[in-house]
Write an enzyme that holds these catalytic residues in place. Structure first.
Site, PDB file in Angstrom:
ATOM      1  N   LYS A   1       0.830  -1.204   0.000  1.00 35.97           N
ATOM      2  CA  LYS A   1       0.000   0.000   0.000  1.00 35.97           C
ATOM      3  C   LYS A   1       0.866   1.255   0.000  1.00 35.97           C
ATOM      4  O   LYS A   1       0.584   2.223  -0.718  1.00 35.97           O
ATOM      5  CB  LYS A   1      -0.930  -0.012   1.221  1.00 35.97           C
ATOM      6  CG  LYS A   1      -2.029  -1.059   1.148  1.00 35.97           C
ATOM      7  CD  LYS A   1      -2.841  -1.087   2.425  1.00 35.97           C
ATOM      8  CE  LYS A   1      -3.915  -2.165   2.383  1.00 35.97           C
ATOM      9  NZ  LYS A   1      -4.714  -2.217   3.633  1.00 35.97           N
TER      10      LYS A   1
ATOM     11  N   SER B   1      -0.729   0.338   6.167  1.00 37.87           N
ATOM     12  CA  SER B   1      -1.080  -0.569   7.261  1.00 37.87           C
ATOM     13  C   SER B   1      -2.121  -1.568   6.785  1.00 37.87           C
ATOM     14  O   SER B   1      -2.917  -1.271   5.893  1.00 37.87           O
ATOM     15  CB  SER B   1      -1.612   0.213   8.466  1.00 37.87           C
ATOM     16  OG  SER B   1      -1.815  -0.637   9.577  1.00 37.87           O
ATOM     17  N   ASP B   2      -2.084  -2.747   7.379  1.00 34.03           N
ATOM     18  CA  ASP B   2      -3.071  -3.772   7.057  1.00 34.03           C
ATOM     19  C   ASP B   2      -3.283  -4.633   8.296  1.00 34.03           C
ATOM     20  O   ASP B   2      -2.377  -4.761   9.131  1.00 34.03           O
ATOM     21  CB  ASP B   2      -2.595  -4.640   5.895  1.00 34.03           C
ATOM     22  CG  ASP B   2      -3.713  -5.521   5.358  1.00 34.03           C
ATOM     23  OD1 ASP B   2      -4.564  -4.996   4.618  1.00 34.03           O
ATOM     24  OD2 ASP B   2      -3.747  -6.711   5.694  1.00 34.03           O
ATOM     25  N   GLN B   3      -4.462  -5.193   8.403  1.00 42.86           N
ATOM     26  CA  GLN B   3      -4.766  -6.029   9.568  1.00 42.86           C
ATOM     27  C   GLN B   3      -5.474  -7.304   9.131  1.00 42.86           C
ATOM     28  O   GLN B   3      -6.349  -7.274   8.256  1.00 42.86           O
ATOM     29  CB  GLN B   3      -5.651  -5.274  10.552  1.00 42.86           C
ATOM     30  CG  GLN B   3      -5.903  -6.029  11.848  1.00 42.86           C
ATOM     31  CD  GLN B   3      -6.825  -5.254  12.775  1.00 42.86           C
ATOM     32  OE1 GLN B   3      -8.015  -5.161  12.534  1.00 42.86           O
ATOM     33  NE2 GLN B   3      -6.256  -4.683  13.826  1.00 42.86           N
TER      34      GLN B   3
ATOM     35  N   ALA C   1      -0.136  -4.959  10.676  1.00 43.48           N
ATOM     36  CA  ALA C   1       1.164  -4.645  10.074  1.00 43.48           C
ATOM     37  C   ALA C   1       1.239  -3.155   9.755  1.00 43.48           C
ATOM     38  O   ALA C   1       0.247  -2.533   9.363  1.00 43.48           O
ATOM     39  CB  ALA C   1       1.371  -5.460   8.806  1.00 43.48           C
TER      40      ALA C   1
END
Length: 218
Positions: free
Chosen positions: A77, A93-95, A130
Site C-alpha cells: 500500500k 497498514s493492514d490487519q 502490520a
C-alpha cells in the site's frame, strides 16, 4: 481494529493541530488508506498529513500465512502511492484477524456479522496489524507487525442481535468495535499497543517517525 481497507484520489490535509508550532515535517506525510479509523488514529499525533487511496489488490498469495499477508500488504500500500509522490513519507497498514485456521474479514452485512460473532463466541482471535513507513525519497521501508489477542465472551443470540442493532460493525473484521460498545462482547485482550487493534499501531509509528527525523513532540 476489529477491521481492514483501498481512484488514487488525494483528499484534504488532515490532522493539523492549532496548538502545534506552525512547522511542517521535512517530508510530506501520507496515509495510504481510506480507513476512517486509521485517519482518526493518525490525527491524534497532531501532524499534518494527506490521505490517498492506494488501490492495492488485497488477495492472499497461495500458502501465505495471515501474518505474511498483512506485512506484504502494508508495504504494498505504501509503495503503491510512492510513484506519484517521490518525496514523501508514506504510511501503509493492514490487519488480518484469524482463529482456528480461518481468516475473518469485514462482514459487510448483518447476516455475515451474526455468523462471525456466533463462530467467535468463546474463542480467542489473533489480530495481526502490520505497519510500514516508506521513505519514497530513499527507498527505505520500515515494516513491523503488532499482534493482539482478543478473547470473546460466550455470546447468546440475543447478545449478538442487541449489539449489532446498537452498533452495526459491518466494516470491522470480527464484527465488533473494541473502542465502542463492542468491548462488552470481549472477555480479554492482550497487546503491546491498544491502538493496533483499532487499525494503526501508534507506538511503533512514533518510533518509525523519529528514525526519519520527525519528532512528534517537537
Amino acid at each position: 481494529m476489529l477491521l481492514f481497507s483501498a481512484l488514487q484520489v488525494k483528499t484534504k490535509c488532515c490532522g493539523t493541530d492549532s496548538r502545534r508550532p506552525a512547522t511542517l515535517p521535512m517530508q510530506p506525510l501520507i496515509l495510504a488508506s481510506t480507513s476512517p479509523y486509521r485517519r482518526e488514529l493518525l490525527a491524534r499525533l497532531g501532524l499534518p498529513f494527506t490521505v490517498i487511496n492506494p488501490r492495492t489488490d488485497e488477495s492472499p498469495l497461495p500458502g501465505e500465512t495471515p501474518e505474511a499477508l498483512a506485512l506484504r500488504l502494508a508495504e504494498a500500500k505504501a509503495r503503491a502511492v510512492a510513484g506519484d509522490h517521490p518525496d514523501a513519507l508514506i504510511i501503509g497498514s493492514d490487519q488480518v484477524a484469524f482463529a482456528a485456521g480461518r481468516i475473518y474479514g469485514k462482514p459487510g452485512d448483518h447476516a455475515r456479522a451474526v455468523e462471525q460473532l456466533r463462530a467467535l463466541s468463546g474463542q480467542t482471535v489473533d489480530f495481526f496489524t502490520a505497519l510500514c513507513l516508506y521513505n519514497a525519497r530513499t527507498g527505505q521501508a520500515d515494516v513491523i507487525g503488532v499482534p493482539t489477542q482478543v478473547t470473546f465472551r460466550l455470546l447468546r443470540d440475543d447478545d449478538i442481535e442487541n449489539y449489532l442493532r446498537r452498533e452495526p460493525a459491518y466494516d470491522c473484521a470480527g464484527s465488533a468495535k473494541a473502542e465502542g460498545l463492542g468491548i462488552a462482547l470481549l472477555h480479554s485482550l492482550r497487546s503491546d499497543d491498544p491502538n493496533a487493534l483499532l487499525g494503526l499501531p501508534l507506538i511503533a509509528l512514533c518510533d518509525m517517525l523519529r528514525r526519519q527525523g520527525i519528532a512528534v513532540l517537537a
